[in-house]
Design an enzyme around this catalytic site. Structure first.
Site, short mmCIF file in Angstrom:
data_model
loop_
_atom_site.label_atom_id
_atom_site.label_comp_id
_atom_site.label_asym_id
_atom_site.label_seq_id
_atom_site.Cartn_x
_atom_site.Cartn_y
_atom_site.Cartn_z
N GLY A 171 1.06 -1.41 -0.18
CA GLY A 171 -0.41 -0.08 -0.42
C GLY A 171 0.91 1.45 -0.02
N SER B 262 3.85 7.05 -7.52
CA SER B 262 3.89 6.23 -8.92
C SER B 262 4.43 5.54 -9.31
CB SER B 262 4.34 8.06 -10.04
OG SER B 262 3.84 8.73 -9.10
N GLY B 263 5.50 5.08 -8.64
CA GLY B 263 6.29 3.96 -8.88
C GLY B 263 5.49 2.87 -8.87
N HIS B 264 4.40 2.30 -7.72
CA HIS B 264 3.61 1.28 -8.08
C HIS B 264 2.68 1.63 -9.36
CE1 HIS B 264 4.17 1.85 -3.68
NE2 HIS B 264 4.66 0.34 -3.91
N GLN C 82 8.49 -9.39 7.41
CA GLN C 82 9.44 -8.42 6.92
C GLN C 82 9.93 -7.37 7.46
OE1 GLN C 82 7.09 -8.13 2.70
NE2 GLN C 82 8.11 -5.80 2.86
N GLU D 11 12.48 -2.71 -9.90
CA GLU D 11 13.81 -2.68 -10.11
C GLU D 11 14.48 -1.92 -9.05
OE1 GLU D 11 15.60 -1.38 -13.58
OE2 GLU D 11 14.36 -3.57 -14.58
N GLN E 192 15.91 -7.67 -3.81
CA GLN E 192 14.16 -8.62 -3.97
C GLN E 192 13.59 -9.22 -5.58
OE1 GLN E 192 10.39 -6.83 -1.65
NE2 GLN E 192 9.91 -6.56 -3.70
N LEU F 21 11.21 6.96 -5.85
CA LEU F 21 10.30 6.68 -5.34
C LEU F 21 10.16 6.14 -4.83
CD1 LEU F 21 7.41 8.54 -8.05
CD2 LEU F 21 8.68 9.38 -5.73
N SER F 22 9.73 5.80 -3.47
CA SER F 22 9.70 4.99 -2.49
C SER F 22 8.47 5.60 -1.08
CB SER F 22 10.66 4.89 -1.59
OG SER F 22 10.09 4.14 -0.19
O1 PAF Z 1 7.83 -4.54 -2.17
C1 PAF Z 1 6.93 -4.54 -1.25
O2 PAF Z 1 6.51 -4.16 -1.13
C2 PAF Z 1 7.04 -5.48 -0.19
O3 PAF Z 1 8.56 -6.73 -0.32
C3 PAF Z 1 6.42 -6.69 -1.56
C4 PAF Z 1 6.97 -7.64 -2.21
C5 PAF Z 1 4.88 -6.31 -1.32
C6 PAF Z 1 6.29 -8.06 -0.07
O4 PAF Z 1 5.48 -8.01 1.07
#
Ligand code: PAF
Length: 269
Positions: free
Chosen positions: A28, A32-34, A58, A146, A151, A182-183
């Protein structure tokens, strides 16, 4: 667009999808990256599933699980705008009905370097939830940024090593005009911290131009309030850096209480 949060609802929603199915997995706080992930997936697949789940597995005990931004209404607006067919936004109890899972995915040697070294257990948590969400959503294709380069490599490796019939596709990092990647965690940065955070991209660019990390380290040295975790040059699979050809620069640093990561592809002459 259907929004579901339970397993039976997800099963019914998944069964109604047509064509090849793409999934975009997120925690969530969409930006803009998503959006780039969603638009690319929308263009390439018959149906599009978005998952939204802040995965407690995580986060380390001192990390930002509690304060991680939760912006479901805005996330759903973006999802609608990007043509998502099905959103799965489960609670912790739906994802982990018997509490913390006893069995977790072992990320192997690639999971204990860089991010895995600084955040013990991080990739066990990521791969465990990604594996579960793969089983639950059963996609043909999955899209990851990327920006989280290690990951992405580990999810590809899991799909290969576990024979998952899923095509894992990487999507280039989206940056602000001044270079900041973006993060969702950029929201934590005070204005002065945001300015200081630009050193990550500057250092990557300097190291890319020079073909070694020294030039990048010099950039970090000019911004002492940013605490460097690592800046490394590797091959594209995160192994030892090659003499020539494609390589990757990766960095992580603390800007105040916020840990940021970034990376850049380079071609060594
Ligand atoms: O990149 C993320 O937002 C998370 O690590 C992911 C892949 C949704 C797993 O919780």
């Amino acid at each position: 667009m259907k929004v579901v949060s339970t397993r039976p609802e997800l099963r019914a929603g998944r069964a109604a999808l047509t064509g090849d199915v793409a999934v975009v997995m997120t925690m969530g706080a969409l930006h803009s990256g998503h959006e780039a992930l969603l638009r690319r997936a929308r263009a390439e697949a018959g149906s599009l599933v978005l998952t939204i789940f802040v995965n407690p597995l995580q986060f380390g005990p001192t990390e930002d699980f509690e304060r991680y931004p939760r912006t479901l209404e805005a996330d759903l607006d973006m999802a609608r705008d990007c043509g998502v067919d099905l959103v799965f936004a489960p609670t912790r109890e739906v994802m982990y009905p018997s509490g913390e899972p006893a069995v977790r995915v072992d990320p192997g040697p690639l999971g204990v370097v860089l991010e895995g070294a600084s955040r013990p257990g991080f990739f066990h948590g990521v791969l465990t939830v990604v594996n579960k969400l793969f089983q639950l959503t059963r996609p043909d294709q999955a899209y990851f940024g990327e920006k989280d380069y290690q990951q992405l490599g580990l999810i590809r490796a899991m799909a290969r090593d576990f024979d998952l019939p899923i095509d894992v596709r990487g999507v280039p990092t989206v940056r602000e005009p001044d270079g900041l990647a973006l993060s969702s965690r950029n929201r934590y940065l005070a204005p002065a911290e945001r300015e200081a955070a630009l050193v990550l991209h500057r250092a990557l660019r300097a190291a890319a131009a020079a073909g070694d990390v020294e030039a990048g380290l010099a950039e970090f040295a000019k911004v002492p309030e940013v605490k460097l975790d690592y800046l490394v040059l590797t091959d594209p699979m995160l192994g030892p850096a090659p003499q020539h050809g494609p390589a990757r620069l990766l960095t992580a640093a603390w800007v105040g209480a916020t840990r940021l990561i970034d990376n850049l592809g380079v071609d060594l002459p």
